[in-house]
Write an enzyme that holds these catalytic residues in place. Structure first.
Site, short mmCIF file in Angstrom:
data_model
loop_
_atom_site.label_atom_id
_atom_site.label_comp_id
_atom_site.label_asym_id
_atom_site.label_seq_id
_atom_site.Cartn_x
_atom_site.Cartn_y
_atom_site.Cartn_z
N HIS A 127 0.79 -1.24 0.00
CA HIS A 127 0.00 0.00 0.00
C HIS A 127 0.82 1.29 0.00
CE1 HIS A 127 0.71 -0.10 4.35
NE2 HIS A 127 0.30 1.15 4.41
N ASP A 128 2.00 1.25 0.60
CA ASP A 128 2.76 2.50 0.71
C ASP A 128 3.98 2.55 -0.21
OD1 ASP A 128 1.28 4.09 2.35
OD2 ASP A 128 2.21 3.39 4.22
N LYS A 141 5.57 5.75 -1.33
CA LYS A 141 6.34 6.66 -0.45
C LYS A 141 7.79 6.77 -0.90
CE LYS A 141 3.52 7.01 3.59
NZ LYS A 141 3.25 6.57 4.96
N HIS A 145 1.75 9.92 -2.71
CA HIS A 145 2.29 8.56 -2.62
C HIS A 145 1.29 7.53 -3.17
CE1 HIS A 145 -0.02 8.05 1.17
NE2 HIS A 145 0.17 6.76 1.01
N HIS A 177 -6.82 3.50 -0.11
CA HIS A 177 -6.58 3.28 1.33
C HIS A 177 -6.56 4.57 2.15
CE1 HIS A 177 -2.22 3.99 0.46
NE2 HIS A 177 -2.07 4.19 1.76
N HIS A 178 -6.65 5.74 1.48
CA HIS A 178 -6.74 6.98 2.25
C HIS A 178 -8.09 7.68 2.07
CE1 HIS A 178 -2.83 7.26 4.15
NE2 HIS A 178 -2.28 6.83 3.02
N ASP A 189 -4.01 0.41 8.60
CA ASP A 189 -2.92 1.34 8.37
C ASP A 189 -2.86 2.40 9.48
OD1 ASP A 189 -0.87 2.63 6.99
OD2 ASP A 189 -2.26 3.85 5.78
#
Ligand SMILES: [Fe+2]
Ligand SMILES: [Fe+2]
Length: 360
Positions: free
Chosen positions: A208-209, A212, A237, A261-262, A290
């Site tokens: 998911h990240d 970044k 990101h 996811h955000h 998260d």
């Protein structure tokens, strides 16, 4: 040698047919009734059965399905009385290959036997081919599935290598993706979702990240609040991650979860500002896992929260940031985890006490 069974209650017919067929090179058996034919079929196999329709006891119409049951490849020619079209139709419907009118012309008989035997060979061959095709298709499907699975594993592991490299550089991010993956999988299980969804979430958690990697380190680790401009940069990101993961189009669901996811339950999240059930359930779960992991991990600007304190901290966000039912699942999973850890710690300290006491 091709074997033929003749079933007829009239001896003269049995003998005449047998004589003719033997002269044509066939091996012939005879039965005087349906019952006798059944007994013979139980012990021997034939390519063709010639069967009278009208017989005392078991009629030819009754013989056909039972004979077929014993040998589905048996060709059957029925011998019917003249002008008995109804019976002819009935025997054909019940599985006979052909029928001949009595008295039987020997030339007609030869033709009918040839036709029936030819058709039998064709049917056997068709079935064999059909089976071969089915086996081949099943084999290819299994191979394709295997190739797809190994491609999926390989692509995920390449992306994971990237994530590991990124997390290794960053003290505060270390292990984050793995923990989010585990927790998201547990939340999905708690919500009784399909095992395939749980697995998709574990994959999404690990990836998911990944975006970044494109965010300036000074911003990722900035102690204190981000400026609006910095926050806009961090938001990128998600897009960067999707660009990196774009070649993994065959893991569609995990990518959807990563993309959203955000998002927030109340619609105030990013990148699309989706709200409520418009956000894929997997993404709502990923978001909760998260956020929980971020709160319980050390950051440059604060100490980690204890798990139960983090749940308390997030309570106010159920219905705002989080899907309330996902928050409930989070409470259940974390409370259970804390309880089992404290039982474990208790039994370890009891063990330690015992060891200390036993020491001289
Ligand atoms: Fe993120
Ligand atoms: Fe994250």
């Amino acid at each position: 040698m091709t074997r033929i069974l003749i079933v007829d209650d009239e001896e003269t017919i049995r003998l005449a047919l047998r004589k003719f067929l033997r002269s044509r090179g066939y091996e012939v058996e005879v039965a005087a009734s349906g019952d006798q034919a059944m007994q013979i079929l139980d012990r021997e196999s034939f390519s063709l059965m010639l069967c009278d329709v009208r017989m005392p006891g078991m009629t030819g119409v009754q013989v056909v399905p039972q004979a077929r049951e014993k040998d589905r490849d048996l060709a059957i020619i029925m011998l019917t009385a003249v002008n008995d079209a109804a019976t002819a139709t009935e025997v054909l419907a019940s599985g006979a290959t052909d029928y001949l009118m009595k008295p039987v012309e020997l030339a007609d008989l030869q033709q009918a036997v040839d036709r029936a035997l030819h058709k039998r060979v064709q049917l056997i061959e068709e079935r064999r081919l059909d089976m071969l095709i089915r086996e081949e298709v099943a084999l290819r499907t299994a191979e394709l599935e295997q190739e797809k699975e190994s491609l999926r594993l390989m692509s995920v592991s390449i992306a994971e290598t990237l994530i590991n490299a990124m997390e290794a550089k960053d003290l505060y991010l270390r292990g984050h993706s793995q923990r989010v993956a585990e927790l998201a999988g547990q939340l999905a299980q708690e919500l009784s979702l399909d095992e395939s969804v749980c697995e998709d979430l574990r994959v999404a958690g690990r990836l998911h990240d990944v975006g970044k990697i494109g965010i300036r380190e000074t911003i990722l680790n900035k102690p204190g609040r981000l400026t609006t401009e910095e926050f806009e940069h961090v938001k990128q990101h998600v897009r960067i991650g999707l660009d990196i993961l774009a070649p993994l189009f065959h893991i569609k669901q995990p990518l959807k979860y990563v993309e959203h996811h955000h998002e927030r339950w109340d619609g105030a999240g990013y990148p699309l500002g989706l709200s409520g059930e418009a956000i894929p359930l997997g993404a709502r779960i990923l978001c909760a896992a998260d956020t929980f992991d971020a709160l319980t991990s050390k950051r440059a600007y604060r100490e980690p929260l204890e798990p139960l304190a983090a749940l308390e901290h997030l309570r106010i966000d159920a219905g705002k940031q989080f899907d309330p039912s996902v928050y409930d699942a989070l409470v259940t999973v974390i409370t259970r985890r804390v309880a089992s850890q404290s039982t474990e710690a208790h039994s370890q300290s009891t063990e330690a006490r015992k060891v200390r006491k036993a020491a001289p």
